[in-house]
Design an enzyme around this catalytic site. Structure first.
Site, PDB file in Angstrom:
ATOM      1  N   ASN A  62       1.220   7.955  -5.307  1.00 53.77           N
ATOM      2  CA  ASN A  62       1.284   6.496  -5.324  1.00 53.77           C
ATOM      3  C   ASN A  62       0.209   5.909  -4.432  1.00 53.77           C
ATOM      4  OD1 ASN A  62       2.384   4.686  -2.916  1.00 53.77           O
ATOM      5  ND2 ASN A  62       3.340   6.704  -2.688  1.00 53.77           N
TER       6      ASN A  62
ATOM      7  N   CYS B 227       0.114   5.294   6.419  1.00 55.09           N
ATOM      8  CA  CYS B 227      -0.089   4.965   5.007  1.00 55.09           C
ATOM      9  C   CYS B 227      -1.497   5.349   4.588  1.00 55.09           C
ATOM     10  CB  CYS B 227       0.142   3.478   4.745  1.00 55.09           C
ATOM     11  SG  CYS B 227      -0.161   3.064   3.020  1.00 55.09           S
TER      12      CYS B 227
ATOM     13  N   THR C  69       3.204  10.629   3.000  1.00 54.86           N
ATOM     14  CA  THR C  69       2.640  11.371   1.861  1.00 54.86           C
ATOM     15  C   THR C  69       1.330  12.081   2.216  1.00 54.86           C
ATOM     16  OG1 THR C  69       1.573   9.321   1.232  1.00 54.86           O
ATOM     17  CG2 THR C  69       3.657   9.827   0.152  1.00 54.86           C
TER      18      THR C  69
ATOM     19  N   GLY D 273      13.402  10.141  -0.523  1.00 53.23           N
ATOM     20  CA  GLY D 273      12.407   9.184  -1.011  1.00 53.23           C
ATOM     21  C   GLY D 273      12.274   9.192  -2.518  1.00 53.23           C
ATOM     22  N   THR D 274      11.292   9.920  -3.022  1.00 52.50           N
ATOM     23  CA  THR D 274      10.959   9.933  -4.447  1.00 52.50           C
ATOM     24  C   THR D 274      12.179  10.207  -5.337  1.00 52.50           C
ATOM     25  OG1 THR D 274       8.724  10.610  -3.897  1.00 52.50           O
ATOM     26  CG2 THR D 274       9.434  11.063  -6.139  1.00 52.50           C
TER      27      THR D 274
END
Ligand code: FMN
Length: 309
Positions: A72, A133, A197, A273-274
């Protein structure tokens, strides 16, 4: 007689009914989840990143599926601080789960301003500092890879956060995560969360262009679980063991067994999360599964933390 069915834990001074959180950016601001799960069954809830001003995020496409995961590059799209206070705090106030607001920004002052403005809100147990991020040009991961900046931003936000718990979210994209974890603890972090991530790329071979408009994105989901378990164990052994700084472990958790792996590696609590995109009630099921594991093994969650042989 010990009660093994009790999976409540203490997380940086906050009492949680169970050690399962939902991860930032995968459950919005909680109201989106209301129809799917009993929000009170969560140990903790972490909001989507909030910045001072609203952000549109990156252009689409900003999500692509991969083998055992997804990439993402949302780019911290969010409604901004004022709208968050007006529209979302009333929802969060009703939750019994510990609410953490994930804070982002492009300068230290912006991060501190969000924490300061929310420091008196009763609905909020603490903050998760997003310095990891990978999908924004300014701020984000650029803070999270430099130990000097990590210490500086952590202590500035800690001062702004008043009595709220400050958790610092680490990026896995560094040479040695114990160095960055150490810097966060040095700056006054009450807890650490890892991991965010991993930076990745998917290429469309017909056009020979990256699929994401941002070119790169952050990889999440089951593909990253063994990497994340290793990093949690490393930070536990090298930084937090014997201290009062708990770890929130996350990365690819799909089942209760996955969650138990993170706890044995050194996490005090875990975040899902995902998996929420496929199974919105997974956090509840995972909490139930942890309870069953503890009953079967006649062990408490506390005894499991960092019990890797
Ligand atoms: C679509 C999406 C949006 C995300 N947004 C945020 C965010 O706003 N802030 C943040 O700190 N992490 C964000 N993350 C990262 C997750 O909170 C988590 O650290 C990461 O996905 C690894 O966990 P998982 O494999 O269980 O998803 C996002 C992840 C995804 C998949």
């Amino acid at each position: 007689m010990k009660k093994f069915g009790d999976i409540s834990i203490d997380f940086a001074g906050i009492k949680l009914v169970n050690p399962v959180f939902t991860a930032s950016g995968t459950c919005g601001y909680a109201d989106e989840l209301d129809d799917f799960i009993d929000l009170d069954s969560l140990g903790g809830f972490i909001t989507k990143s909030i910045t001072v001003k609203p952000r549109k995020g990156n252009a689409v496409p900003r999500i692509v599926e991969t083998d055992s995961g997804m990439l993402n590059a949302i780019g911290l799209a969010n409604i901004g601080l004022e709208k968050f206070i007006e529209e979302k705090i009333p929802v969060l106030e009703k939750m019994s789960a510990a609410v953490f607001v994930n804070v982002a920004g492009t300068t230290i002052d912006e991060y501190a301003a969000v924490a300061e403005r929310l420091s008196k809100e009763k609905a909020i147990a603490g903050f998760e500092l997003n310095i990891s991020c990978p999908n924004v040009k300014k701020g984000g991961i650029s803070f999270g890879t430099d130990p000097v900046q990590i210490k500086e931003i952590t202590s500035a936000v800690k001062a702004a956060a008043g009595k709220k718990v400050l958790m610092v979210k680490l990026t896995p994209s560094v040479a040695d995560i114990s160095v960055t974890a150490d810097a966060a603890v040095d700056g006054g972090a009450d807890a650490l969360s890892l991991v965010n991530t991993f930076t990745g790329m998917v290429i469309d071979i017909e056009s020979r262009k990256p699929v994401l408009s941002n070119r790169t994105g952050g990889l999440s989901g089951p593909a990253i679980k063994p990497l994340a378990v290793y990093l949690v164990n490393k930070v536990y052994n090298e930084v937090t063991k014997g201290s009062d700084v708990p770890i929130l472990g996350l990365g690819g958790i799909r089942t209760a067994s996955d969650a138990v792996e993170f706890i044995i590696a050194g996490a005090t609590a875990v975040a899902v999360g995902t998996t929420n995109f496929i199974e919105p009630d997974s956090a509840m099921k995972i909490a139930e599964g942890i309870k069953k594991y503890c009953e079967r093994k006649q062990v408490s969650v506390k005894e499991l933390i960092g019990s890797l042989k």
